[in-house]
Design a protein around this motif. Sequence first.
Motif, PDB file in Angstrom:
ATOM      1  N   TRP A  59       0.840  -1.194   0.000  1.00 53.79           N
ATOM      2  CA  TRP A  59       0.000   0.000   0.000  1.00 53.79           C
ATOM      3  C   TRP A  59       0.877   1.247   0.000  1.00 53.79           C
ATOM      4  O   TRP A  59       0.695   2.171  -0.760  1.00 53.79           O
ATOM      5  N   PHE A  60       1.859   1.224   0.876  1.00 49.62           N
ATOM      6  CA  PHE A  60       2.689   2.421   1.007  1.00 49.62           C
ATOM      7  C   PHE A  60       4.026   2.303   0.294  1.00 49.62           C
ATOM      8  O   PHE A  60       4.802   3.244   0.267  1.00 49.62           O
ATOM      9  N   GLY A  61       4.276   1.135  -0.260  1.00 51.78           N
ATOM     10  CA  GLY A  61       5.511   0.963  -1.007  1.00 51.78           C
ATOM     11  C   GLY A  61       6.777   1.024  -0.181  1.00 51.78           C
ATOM     12  O   GLY A  61       7.842   1.316  -0.691  1.00 51.78           O
ATOM     13  N   ILE A  62       6.653   0.778   1.124  1.00 54.80           N
ATOM     14  CA  ILE A  62       7.868   0.734   1.943  1.00 54.80           C
ATOM     15  C   ILE A  62       8.452  -0.665   1.832  1.00 54.80           C
ATOM     16  O   ILE A  62       7.866  -1.632   2.311  1.00 54.80           O
ATOM     17  N   GLU A  63       9.584  -0.737   1.183  1.00 58.43           N
ATOM     18  CA  GLU A  63      10.162  -2.048   0.954  1.00 58.43           C
ATOM     19  C   GLU A  63      10.946  -2.501   2.174  1.00 58.43           C
ATOM     20  O   GLU A  63      11.531  -1.676   2.877  1.00 58.43           O
ATOM     21  N   ILE A  64      10.953  -3.814   2.414  1.00 64.47           N
ATOM     22  CA  ILE A  64      11.787  -4.328   3.492  1.00 64.47           C
ATOM     23  C   ILE A  64      13.169  -4.575   2.916  1.00 64.47           C
ATOM     24  O   ILE A  64      13.362  -5.478   2.121  1.00 64.47           O
ATOM     25  N   LYS A  65      14.116  -3.732   3.335  1.00 63.70           N
ATOM     26  CA  LYS A  65      15.448  -3.813   2.725  1.00 63.70           C
ATOM     27  C   LYS A  65      16.222  -5.020   3.237  1.00 63.70           C
ATOM     28  O   LYS A  65      16.995  -5.607   2.518  1.00 63.70           O
ATOM     29  N   GLY A  66      15.995  -5.360   4.499  1.00 55.88           N
ATOM     30  CA  GLY A  66      16.776  -6.435   5.104  1.00 55.88           C
ATOM     31  C   GLY A  66      16.142  -7.798   4.884  1.00 55.88           C
ATOM     32  O   GLY A  66      15.193  -7.949   4.119  1.00 55.88           O
ATOM     33  N   SER A  67      16.650  -8.767   5.618  1.00 56.14           N
ATOM     34  CA  SER A  67      16.190 -10.138   5.441  1.00 56.14           C
ATOM     35  C   SER A  67      14.909 -10.382   6.228  1.00 56.14           C
ATOM     36  O   SER A  67      14.809 -10.043   7.409  1.00 56.14           O
ATOM     37  N   ILE A  68      13.929 -10.963   5.535  1.00 60.38           N
ATOM     38  CA  ILE A  68      12.643 -11.207   6.193  1.00 60.38           C
ATOM     39  C   ILE A  68      12.744 -12.309   7.253  1.00 60.38           C
ATOM     40  O   ILE A  68      12.207 -12.159   8.350  1.00 60.38           O
ATOM     41  N   PRO A  69      13.439 -13.414   6.969  1.00 57.61           N
ATOM     42  CA  PRO A  69      13.593 -14.420   8.037  1.00 57.61           C
ATOM     43  C   PRO A  69      14.246 -13.824   9.286  1.00 57.61           C
ATOM     44  O   PRO A  69      13.829 -14.120  10.412  1.00 57.61           O
ATOM     45  N   PHE A  70      15.236 -12.960   9.097  1.00 61.38           N
ATOM     46  CA  PHE A  70      15.876 -12.333  10.245  1.00 61.38           C
ATOM     47  C   PHE A  70      14.876 -11.451  10.997  1.00 61.38           C
ATOM     48  O   PHE A  70      14.833 -11.427  12.224  1.00 61.38           O
ATOM     49  N   LEU A  71      14.029 -10.769  10.236  1.00 61.62           N
ATOM     50  CA  LEU A  71      13.005  -9.937  10.867  1.00 61.62           C
ATOM     51  C   LEU A  71      12.069 -10.794  11.726  1.00 61.62           C
ATOM     52  O   LEU A  71      11.707 -10.429  12.839  1.00 61.62           O
ATOM     53  N   PHE A  72      11.710 -11.968  11.197  1.00 64.28           N
ATOM     54  CA  PHE A  72      10.828 -12.847  11.966  1.00 64.28           C
ATOM     55  C   PHE A  72      11.526 -13.389  13.204  1.00 64.28           C
ATOM     56  O   PHE A  72      10.918 -13.511  14.266  1.00 64.28           O
ATOM     57  N   LEU A  73      12.793 -13.678  13.060  1.00 61.85           N
ATOM     58  CA  LEU A  73      13.549 -14.148  14.226  1.00 61.85           C
ATOM     59  C   LEU A  73      13.525 -13.072  15.320  1.00 61.85           C
ATOM     60  O   LEU A  73      13.237 -13.349  16.481  1.00 61.85           O
ATOM     61  N   CYS A  74      13.771 -11.825  14.916  1.00 59.44           N
ATOM     62  CA  CYS A  74      13.778 -10.728  15.887  1.00 59.44           C
ATOM     63  C   CYS A  74      12.388 -10.555  16.500  1.00 59.44           C
ATOM     64  O   CYS A  74      12.252 -10.291  17.699  1.00 59.44           O
ATOM     65  N   THR A  75      11.359 -10.679  15.643  1.00 62.24           N
ATOM     66  CA  THR A  75       9.994 -10.562  16.141  1.00 62.24           C
ATOM     67  C   THR A  75       9.738 -11.609  17.223  1.00 62.24           C
ATOM     68  O   THR A  75       9.173 -11.309  18.269  1.00 62.24           O
ATOM     69  N   PHE A  76      10.216 -12.820  16.951  1.00 60.55           N
ATOM     70  CA  PHE A  76      10.014 -13.890  17.923  1.00 60.55           C
ATOM     71  C   PHE A  76      10.726 -13.574  19.236  1.00 60.55           C
ATOM     72  O   PHE A  76      10.159 -13.723  20.324  1.00 60.55           O
ATOM     73  N   VAL A 126      14.039  -2.866   8.177  1.00 57.38           N
ATOM     74  CA  VAL A 126      13.140  -2.458   7.098  1.00 57.38           C
ATOM     75  C   VAL A 126      13.750  -1.325   6.283  1.00 57.38           C
ATOM     76  O   VAL A 126      13.757  -1.354   5.060  1.00 57.38           O
ATOM     77  N   ILE A 127      14.286  -0.331   6.958  1.00 59.65           N
ATOM     78  CA  ILE A 127      14.678   0.859   6.222  1.00 59.65           C
ATOM     79  C   ILE A 127      16.142   0.852   5.815  1.00 59.65           C
ATOM     80  O   ILE A 127      16.485   1.250   4.720  1.00 59.65           O
ATOM     81  N   LYS A 128      16.986   0.361   6.724  1.00 63.81           N
ATOM     82  CA  LYS A 128      18.407   0.421   6.397  1.00 63.81           C
ATOM     83  C   LYS A 128      18.940  -0.906   5.865  1.00 63.81           C
ATOM     84  O   LYS A 128      20.080  -0.973   5.446  1.00 63.81           O
ATOM     85  N   GLY A 129      18.119  -1.949   5.944  1.00 70.81           N
ATOM     86  CA  GLY A 129      18.597  -3.228   5.452  1.00 70.81           C
ATOM     87  C   GLY A 129      19.692  -3.839   6.307  1.00 70.81           C
ATOM     88  O   GLY A 129      20.515  -4.598   5.824  1.00 70.81           O
ATOM     89  N   LEU A 130      19.699  -3.498   7.588  1.00 63.92           N
ATOM     90  CA  LEU A 130      20.739  -4.031   8.468  1.00 63.92           C
ATOM     91  C   LEU A 130      20.454  -5.490   8.807  1.00 63.92           C
ATOM     92  O   LEU A 130      19.332  -5.954   8.732  1.00 63.92           O
TER      93      LEU A 130
END
Lengths: 320, 376
Positions: free
Chosen positions: B251-268, B340-344
């Motif tokens: 919707w807003f076109g904010i791309e997730i620059k970093g790794s999605i699996p890593f994002l999920f790990l952090c979420t967990f 998300v923003i910096k792709g770290l």
Amino acid sequence: MNSIEVKNLSKVFGNFISVNNISFEVKEGEVFGFLGSNGAGKSTTIKMLCGILEPTSGDALVGGYSIATQPDEVKKNIGYMSQKFSLYNDLTVNENINFFGGVYGLENKLLKDRKKWVLEISGLEGREDTLTSSLSVGFKQRLALGCAVIHEPKIIFLDEPTGGVDPISRRKFWDLITDLSDKGTTVFVTTHYLDEAEFCGRIILIDAGILIAAGSPKELKKEYIKNKVIQLDCSDIYKAAEILEKENITDSISIFGNSLHLTMKEQIRSLNELEDDEIKIITDLLSNDNDLKIYHISEISPSLEDVFLYLVEKKTADEE
Amino acid sequence: MKILRIFIIKEFIQFFRDPKMFRVVLIAPVIQLVFLGYAANRDILNADTAVLNLDRSASSREYIRSVEESGYFSVKNYPGSYEELKELIDDGTVFVGIVIPDNFESNINNRRTADIQLILDGSDGNKASIAAGYIQNITATFSKNLSLDYLQSSGVKVNLVSTIQPEARVWYNPNLSTRNFFLPSIVGLILIIITINMTSLAIVKEREIGTLEQLIVTPIKPYQMILGKLIPFSIIGFVAVILVLSVMRFWFGIEIKGSIPFLFLCTFVFMLSTLGLGLFVSTVSRTQQQAMITSAFLVMMPMIFLSGFSFPIENMPQIIQYITYIIPLKYFIIIIRGIVIKGLGFDNLWKELTILFFMGVVILTISSMRFNKRLE
Ligand SMILES: Nc1ncnc2c1ncn2[C@@H]1O[C@H](COP(=O)(O)OP(=O)(O)OP(=O)(O)O)[C@@H](O)[C@H]1O
Ligand SMILES: [Mg+2]
């Protein structure tokens, strides 16, 4: 064989003694009544026996296991229905049965058979997909009983199972309890309704955490109520009570619905063994008043309520 | 294991049966996101801009064009002096001021770092930081193109590349942090709502209606009860996170620059803390209302305010800044913005992730112990 053996059990909350050093035994297959007024300590005792609350001191063997040291073993042998209605209101009848059956490790054929049984005893066949919240209290209570004993425990604890239920549902519920007991299940039940206690093989009475009497209903009546009890129905029970009170022939006069229960003084009985005479004395006394019409007068056997009131009054008097 | 499965199934049936839960958990976050997303976006779209171009070179004009083409800024004025620019911002005619110094092109040509100055009306701090973020992006792109041009023209030599460094200066609110990355942190917000609020409510509800007592006499172990409650709500949490990230992306076109699996790990890892807090709230509340109030006012509000989600931490009194170190959401917001923003990735975020992990373990352990004790 004793199913339950309670030894010097106490529970203290802060500095309030809720259950005070009580001991009793319950035999296998017996319907055991646990009576007491509000706040007497019934639920506290039952929770200790089920392993929900830790006793402050004392112990009990339930199905042969100690509630103090082996609460997990105790839990395997019992079913418990708490005073609060304790099924999931937002699950259907079927889902509740599946959940409790599953939690008790029932599967496949066994679960199916037990489900059939639960539906049968609760009278809910064909209503499996009804939300539990929309059932009437009587149905809910029988369903709760069914779920509490779905794993066929040897001992079941019921904490005021018939609270807020109409007389017909209560009767049905007690038929179930009798059935279970006939099949060898020990039933430990608390109640406020003293007429229900008449269904129990044996009962104990507690007041303010202290055990004040134990025995079968018959024994209790014989032991504590020696006086004759007369039931009187008349056109104005208040006026009748007023007249009789002046005569000093009764120990107590209590109102039961539309009639009076008169506990007669023992002396009268010893003066004259004929029961007709007592009734005659009362009839004569009341017929002096022209307005009063007697519909019915007869001797009745004392109820447990009479026993209960007598005991609680006696205890209060002793304490003073 | 079987008992746990049965418990989780029951939990999901209850969740889906309660339309209120469903609304609160899955629809509200999306609405919130869209709402906040638009509020944040529209402010900046076509922000009135004044450019003080002291260089008047081809490079500077090209730079101004790239600012305009971004679609976020519309250059309305070309003031002749610094004072004029100051006035335009003071009286609110423009929101953004860009100063291109007179040595802009010569610096670029001499492969030195060229500076531009950015002046923002900081009275709306949020808007200002978003504007600063856009300018930074635009400038970075511009600078990258310059480097490419240089590489192409010079053939082999790579070392001496000129860059442009935007020097963002925010007026009226000089300590404003670069809080331009607003939306991704909503993921953190939604997670705390679901895992703290919903978990504690679900447990207290069972205590209130008496089923908890019923469960104690069944063969269910306390740890199974805890897992039976926490697993469903972490799954629901993940679903909400995926939902929010999708809306953000598509919707807003904010791309997730970093790794999605890593994002999920952090979420967990973050959820360990919030589920633990939810469990904790359930042990200190007797009614659902108490649980609601405790989780909202004693846990969630401080979390949100002290995490940097709504107020920049740098602006807080020193003592409160110290308190923010124990706020799990603070670390999660750093992480999610970073990813998300910096792709770290793990290389840059391991510190925050480790802190979160240990916080989670400690909170969960304490809460589980309390829960076990409360059952007695
Ligand atoms: N967790 C507790 N903390 C403090 N006091 C308690 C607690 N549980 C029960 N009590 C007190 O112990 C007493 C006995 O309570 P209990 O629930 O056993 O009574 P009861 O006989 O079941 O009464 P009722 O007929 O109303 O159910 C009451 O005075 C009650 O206030
Ligand atoms: Mg009670």
